[in-house]
Enzyme design. Sequence first.
Site, PDB file in Angstrom:
ATOM      1  N   ASP A 138      26.329  73.601  50.318  1.00 24.55           N
ATOM      2  CA  ASP A 138      26.713  74.422  49.186  1.00 24.55           C
ATOM      3  C   ASP A 138      27.328  73.479  48.164  1.00 24.55           C
ATOM      4  O   ASP A 138      27.593  72.314  48.443  1.00 24.55           O
ATOM      5  CB  ASP A 138      27.677  75.542  49.616  1.00 24.55           C
TER       6      ASP A 138
HETATM    7  C1  GLC Z   1      27.655  78.496  44.702  1.00 26.71           C
HETATM    8  C2  GLC Z   1      27.281  79.470  45.787  1.00 26.71           C
HETATM    9  C3  GLC Z   1      25.849  79.363  46.226  1.00 26.71           C
HETATM   10  C4  GLC Z   1      24.994  78.978  45.035  1.00 26.71           C
HETATM   11  C5  GLC Z   1      25.378  77.583  44.638  1.00 26.71           C
HETATM   12  C6  GLC Z   1      24.619  77.128  43.375  1.00 26.71           C
HETATM   13  O1  GLC Z   1      28.917  77.999  44.883  1.00 26.71           O
HETATM   14  O2  GLC Z   1      28.113  79.526  46.936  1.00 26.71           O
HETATM   15  O3  GLC Z   1      25.459  80.645  46.749  1.00 26.71           O
HETATM   16  O4  GLC Z   1      23.609  79.033  45.360  1.00 26.71           O
HETATM   17  O5  GLC Z   1      26.778  77.423  44.437  1.00 26.71           O
HETATM   18  O6  GLC Z   1      25.015  77.878  42.281  1.00 26.71           O
END
Ligand code: GLC
Length: 704
Positions: free
Chosen positions: A274
Amino acid sequence: MGRWDTQAVGSGVRRVSRSLLGCFLGAVLLASCGEDAEVVDKPDNTGLDPAIESQVDDWLGQMTLEEKVAQMHGTELLPADRIYPTADNERLGIPGFRMVDGPRGVAVGQTTTFPVGMARGATWDIELEYRVGEAMGAETAARGANVLLAPTINILRHPAWGRAQETYGEDVHHLSRMGVAFIQGVQQHVLASAKHFAANSIEESRFQVSANMDERTLREIYLPHFEAAVKEANVGSVMSAYNKLNGEYCAENRHLLTEILREDWGYKYFVESDWVFGTHETPPSLQAGLDVEMPKDKIYGQRLVDGVNDGSLDVKLVDEAVRRILRTKLTFKLDQPEQVPESVVASPEHRALALQVARESLVLLENKHAALPLTNTTPSEVAVIGGLSDTINLGDAGSSNNDPLDVVTPLAGISARLKGAPLHIDHDVLTTADETALASQKVAIVVVGLTKEDEGESIPGRPGGDRETLGLSAEHQALITRVSELVETTIVVLEGGSAITVAPWVDQVDGLVMAWYGGMNGGTALAEMLWGDFSPSGKLPLSVPVNEQDLVPFDNQADSVDYGYFHGYRQLDDDGLEVQYPFGYGLSYSSFEVSDLQVSTNKGAVALTLTLKNTGGVDAAEVVQAYVGYPGSAVERAQRELKAFQRVEVSAGQSVQVELQFPKGSLRYWDTASAGWVLEDLEYEVGVGFSSRDLKLNGSFRVK
Ligand code: GLC
């Protein structure tokens, strides 16, 4: 024909692009299959494709350490177009990933905004969810991306979770079915990404909280929907979660990323972290099996090169990660991107699909003395009330946010349906003049609920976070009470992404509808349903308690939270508590009966057949649900668990045969002592009906 379904090669040899990859694969395929032979492009789920593995070997043999590491991280922290890239390798003709959010619509430019995941969970319509995935996959490809960072399939442990709207619900089986369907749809065009692996269900402490649970709870409650994404939908990527699992960050958790995901489940593609705060240290992530750091290098850039060069990190682990990355790119043909025209984005078909999903997601919770549908009501008799009634309210402002082209609000939908403007009060605190005007109205439609201010992804500087309580605001409750005193018929429409408790005021109202965040055509669907153009068929994908204290505790401040084996309807049943509205509940404008339940078992599955009759006066759909109980089990079990369901449309007065099936394997429990699954020789009970607390027929079956 899906992009990675088997395709005949031979006389109709598919155009291969001029890249080294295309020529190589084309040559191998032609050489090995000759004219008109059936060639499986996608390696079968168990083994690996020798042609692909051979190409990966060839590339790895040519790559410098720097080129390998360049495959393992993104390159832009905040790309203006919201397309997150990883590097291309020009020298070898290897394309990079192009990743985009989000679960309710492609988050690049203006695209179709669908109802949120929880609303789609309320449709219980697997085939429809496949179509949503296919539409979003096509729009992802049209935007020049090749990975859609969806679906969010974290199980709803507690409805106060800020990102509840993104997932499909509280039950493992229902969540698995919806998630698999979506991924299969998306992957007709691009890679999907099952997120967030795993046990991410508290928002405000997500960067540091440790979700603690025993192995049985992990395997039976927090993982099966990811397992289904891997084994049934062949998901092309998995996103590790921010949080810790039993004290270890998910992106550093070898038990999760290697022992379970790869060794137990056979996953062979890549894991991305993430964003930003999803990675911490290089060695533990490399050893755990994290492959790609997003959105750019912190632990997987120069630190990784240095660690290999100074001998502290094993280059074999880098090779394994890069192998998985390259295997993914070859398997999903990233070098031959599907040319999808811009006209696909927010096309009439996709808009119509968003409308159909909104229709099927509406859950009718109360309909006293058949107040609904509102037939023969003229615009002058109707009042539409509330600050939300003409507000664009599509869900949170976090990563799942996308930019809709246009939106039909409840007021716009109702005005269009009535072919005239009802009385509109666009605020929540009534003035004396409002009250005077209302006194002459026959029907009041009060639109209240949640917005991105109340719930959503927790991003510094933006609204969102977990909910403080599950009820409506004091203002909204006061508005409902006052309107119900003034107007003959009061219909309340709730907007939101999760359970809203209603006990303080529900007795005052005549009709109650859960409309969720209904996407760009939500207002049209709502108006059609209120005026009876179709019968509501939505069913709750979560439990609505009488009191929020009836649920498991929700602590979004602690750094360590114990997750029990029970939550949602399984916990409410286990605690013997009343519920406001049970899991799987939803009213119809018609009525249904089930009869003639037959239960049979064959070698691998349990099969149920029954008759479903629409005993009412209107065509309608019902969701037949089958729950299993485990009397005499050697271990603690839920009283009943959903094992199969089917949404069935039946004409008024007609009967249809319904068949439900589920694998015997779904009856297993995880035996922590032996670290394996156990299928008990029991006389299992099965109940069939219209919600977890409304089982009409019962049967039993033996599994030896
Ligand atoms: C965010 C989210 C994830 C998302 C990623 C890109 O923090 O937790 O679900 O796809 O970053 O935006």
